[in-house]
Scaffold this motif. Structure first.
Motif, PDB file in Angstrom:
ATOM      1  N   SER A   1      -6.285  -2.923   6.749  1.00 38.85           N
ATOM      2  CA  SER A   1      -5.314  -3.405   6.666  1.00 38.85           C
ATOM      3  C   SER A   1      -4.743  -4.381   5.568  1.00 38.85           C
ATOM      4  O   SER A   1      -3.304  -4.106   4.987  1.00 38.85           O
ATOM      5  CB  SER A   1      -4.412  -3.968   8.016  1.00 38.85           C
ATOM      6  N   ASN A   2      -5.634  -5.226   5.949  1.00 35.81           N
ATOM      7  CA  ASN A   2      -4.607  -6.771   4.064  1.00 35.81           C
ATOM      8  C   ASN A   2      -5.426  -5.771   3.499  1.00 35.81           C
ATOM      9  O   ASN A   2      -4.511  -5.740   2.544  1.00 35.81           O
ATOM     10  CB  ASN A   2      -6.119  -7.500   4.675  1.00 35.81           C
ATOM     11  N   ASN A   3      -5.987  -4.848   2.973  1.00 37.17           N
ATOM     12  CA  ASN A   3      -6.665  -5.086   1.614  1.00 37.17           C
ATOM     13  C   ASN A   3      -5.493  -3.308   0.898  1.00 37.17           C
ATOM     14  O   ASN A   3      -5.321  -4.041  -0.320  1.00 37.17           O
ATOM     15  CB  ASN A   3      -8.011  -3.921   1.505  1.00 37.17           C
ATOM     16  N   LEU A   4      -5.204  -2.321   2.200  1.00 33.05           N
ATOM     17  CA  LEU A   4      -4.016  -1.736   1.858  1.00 33.05           C
ATOM     18  C   LEU A   4      -2.655  -2.948   1.744  1.00 33.05           C
ATOM     19  O   LEU A   4      -1.907  -1.858   0.658  1.00 33.05           O
ATOM     20  CB  LEU A   4      -4.068  -0.478   2.885  1.00 33.05           C
ATOM     21  N   GLY A   5      -2.103  -3.502   2.440  1.00 32.07           N
ATOM     22  CA  GLY A   5      -1.391  -4.447   1.798  1.00 32.07           C
ATOM     23  C   GLY A   5      -1.506  -5.071   1.114  1.00 32.07           C
ATOM     24  O   GLY A   5      -0.379  -5.267   0.246  1.00 32.07           O
ATOM     25  N   LEU A   6      -2.197  -5.473   0.666  1.00 32.84           N
ATOM     26  CA  LEU A   6      -2.431  -6.384  -0.914  1.00 32.84           C
ATOM     27  C   LEU A   6      -2.239  -4.930  -2.312  1.00 32.84           C
ATOM     28  O   LEU A   6      -1.949  -5.884  -3.131  1.00 32.84           O
ATOM     29  CB  LEU A   6      -3.867  -7.134  -1.002  1.00 32.84           C
ATOM     30  N   GLU A   7      -2.330  -4.077  -2.090  1.00 31.39           N
ATOM     31  CA  GLU A   7      -2.319  -3.063  -2.968  1.00 31.39           C
ATOM     32  C   GLU A   7      -0.791  -2.794  -3.961  1.00 31.39           C
ATOM     33  O   GLU A   7      -0.217  -2.600  -4.432  1.00 31.39           O
ATOM     34  CB  GLU A   7      -3.237  -1.726  -2.113  1.00 31.39           C
ATOM     35  N   TYR A   8       0.386  -3.497  -2.228  1.00 30.52           N
ATOM     36  CA  TYR A   8       2.016  -3.213  -2.783  1.00 30.52           C
ATOM     37  C   TYR A   8       2.526  -4.309  -2.940  1.00 30.52           C
ATOM     38  O   TYR A   8       3.467  -4.016  -3.343  1.00 30.52           O
ATOM     39  CB  TYR A   8       2.039  -2.178  -1.204  1.00 30.52           C
ATOM     40  N   ASP A   9       1.092  -5.065  -2.433  1.00 27.16           N
ATOM     41  CA  ASP A   9       2.564  -6.689  -2.707  1.00 27.16           C
ATOM     42  C   ASP A   9       0.499  -8.246  -2.735  1.00 27.16           C
ATOM     43  O   ASP A   9       0.413  -7.742  -1.782  1.00 27.16           O
ATOM     44  CB  ASP A   9       3.257  -7.039  -1.853  1.00 27.16           C
ATOM     45  N   SER A  10       0.330  -8.360  -3.699  1.00 27.46           N
ATOM     46  CA  SER A  10      -0.935  -8.626  -4.183  1.00 27.46           C
ATOM     47  C   SER A  10      -0.445 -10.483  -3.335  1.00 27.46           C
ATOM     48  O   SER A  10      -1.812 -10.930  -3.371  1.00 27.46           O
ATOM     49  CB  SER A  10      -1.390  -9.047  -5.464  1.00 27.46           C
TER      50      SER A  10
END
Length: 385
Positions: A345-354
């Motif tokens: 969840s965290n890694n995918l979220g960071l892909e779209y907003d670092s």
């Protein structure tokens, strides 16, 4: 001449006892599976704490030997060392000890701070009951269907515990399937999450969780035990040990016990559990048509569980005020693959907003999923046993 005949007979007899003489294609196929598990663990870093013991256990369990020789080395041979160690799986007492360790190493603060995330963990359990109905439709008995369906919770110890009670003959396939999908969380879940969310939803920012007091942390395992086990008493072995381990962690006066439960004890049980589960996949017991069905149903259950969590958050957001909306990327964490699915969840979220860190928020449904899968197992055990 007599000595030569004697030597020849001994060499023939020796050859008949070797693995080379007793090897079959199914043995070789399972050895390749074991090597593949070890490869995934070491080279891809897919749940190495699980896949290395299981993969090596598969190698141990598929060393060919003469079955009627009375060697007492096989895991299914009464009185063998492997058989004795396997009793922790077949009798179902390894999984509660693992849950003790999980409880002792888990911080439930994110769930306590935002209790509504418990609903996300509960929603992810739809995969279990959906797979149960499909398994029934495919001709599995109710007991077998319940044991197979629990794979959707992505919780290996729970799957082993339930299958040991409901379908012992399928336990090897169910356990390997459950642990396989736990290890493949980084491969399976991201495409589902991308498919079911929009770019706008993926960048939703959630408010920082409030601080949780020590008293709340101490009360949580006590209240959690009473609520869940009064509701589902059949889940007591797993839930009781989970909450007991957490009380050891949070009480502030049993740190030594908590460190033992979450460290040496949990590691020891994980080794024994992994090796014996792997060794139980003897080719003659494992390579059957039903095994393929179990893996297919387990995959379906896992996909439904992951999708249900994401979908539930999207629906829940329709009634939540804008300031309290939940990022649907944390919905996948409702399965109890802790903490891997929360990291996804965290890694995918960071892909779209670092700058949008979702890990602490995702840990809420993630730990709720651990409780939810144990409750679901208790429900199935209660009405099927």
């Amino acid at each position: 001449m007599g000595f030569i005949d004697f030597l020849g007979d001994n060499l023939v007899q020796f050859w008949e006892y070797t693995g080379f003489a007793n090897c079959t294609l199914p043995h070789l196929a399972m050895i390749v599976v074991g090597l593949f598990f070890i490869y995934l663990a070491i080279k891809k870093n897919f749940e190495p704490m699980l896949l290395v013991p299981i993969g090596f256990g598969i190698l141990i369990g598929n060393i060919p030997f003469k079955i009627d020789a009375g060697l007492e080395v096989g895991i299914y041979e009464e009185g063998s060392v492997l058989n004795i160690l396997y009793q922790g799986v077949s009798a179902g007492w390894y999984p509660p000890l693992v849950f003790l360790g999980i409880g002792a190493m888990t911080d439930f603060s994110s769930l306590i701070a935002n209790p509504k995330l418990m609903l996300v963990g509960a929603a992810a359990q739809f995969g279990i009951f959906g797979a149960y109905m499909v398994a029934l439709a495919l001709g599995f008995t109710p007991d077998q269907a319940g044991a197979i369906a629990i794979i959707g919770g992505a919780d290996g110890p729970t799957a082993i515990f339930l299958s040991s009670k409901l379908a012992p003959n399928l336990m090897g396939a169910i356990a390997v399937s459950a642990y396989s999908y736990m290890a493949l969380v980084p491969v399976i879940q991201p495409p589902i999450m991308r498919l079911m969310t929009t770019k706008k939803e993926r960048v939703i920012r959630m408010k920082p969780a409030r601080a949780v007091s020590q008293n709340e942390k101490i009360m949580f395992p006590i209240v959690g035990l009473l609520l869940t086990c009064f509701l589902v008493p059949s889940g007591l072995p797993l839930l009781g040990m989970l909450f007991f381990g957490n009380l050891l962690r949070e009480s502030g006066v049993t740190s030594r016990l908590a460190k033992t439960a979450s460290g040496p004890l949990c590691d020891t049980i994980t080794i024994l559990l992994g090796v014996t589960v792997g060794a139980s996949t003897q080719a003659s017991e494992f390579l059957t048509p039903s095994t393929l069905g179990i893996f297919a149903l387990g995959f379906m259950a896992f996909v439904i569980a992951s999708a249900s969590g994401v979908l539930f958050v999207k629906i829940f957001n329709l009634v939540l005020p804008k300031s309290k909306k939940i990022n649907p990327l944390i919905g996948n964490a409702g399965v109890s693959a802790v903490p891997m699915s929360a990291r996804i969840s965290n890694n995918l979220g960071l892909e779209y907003d670092s700058t949008n860190y979702l890990l602490m928020h995702a840990m809420g449904p993630n730990v709720a999923g651990v409780i939810g899968s144990a409750v679901a197992a208790g429900v199935l055990l209660g009405f099927l046993s």
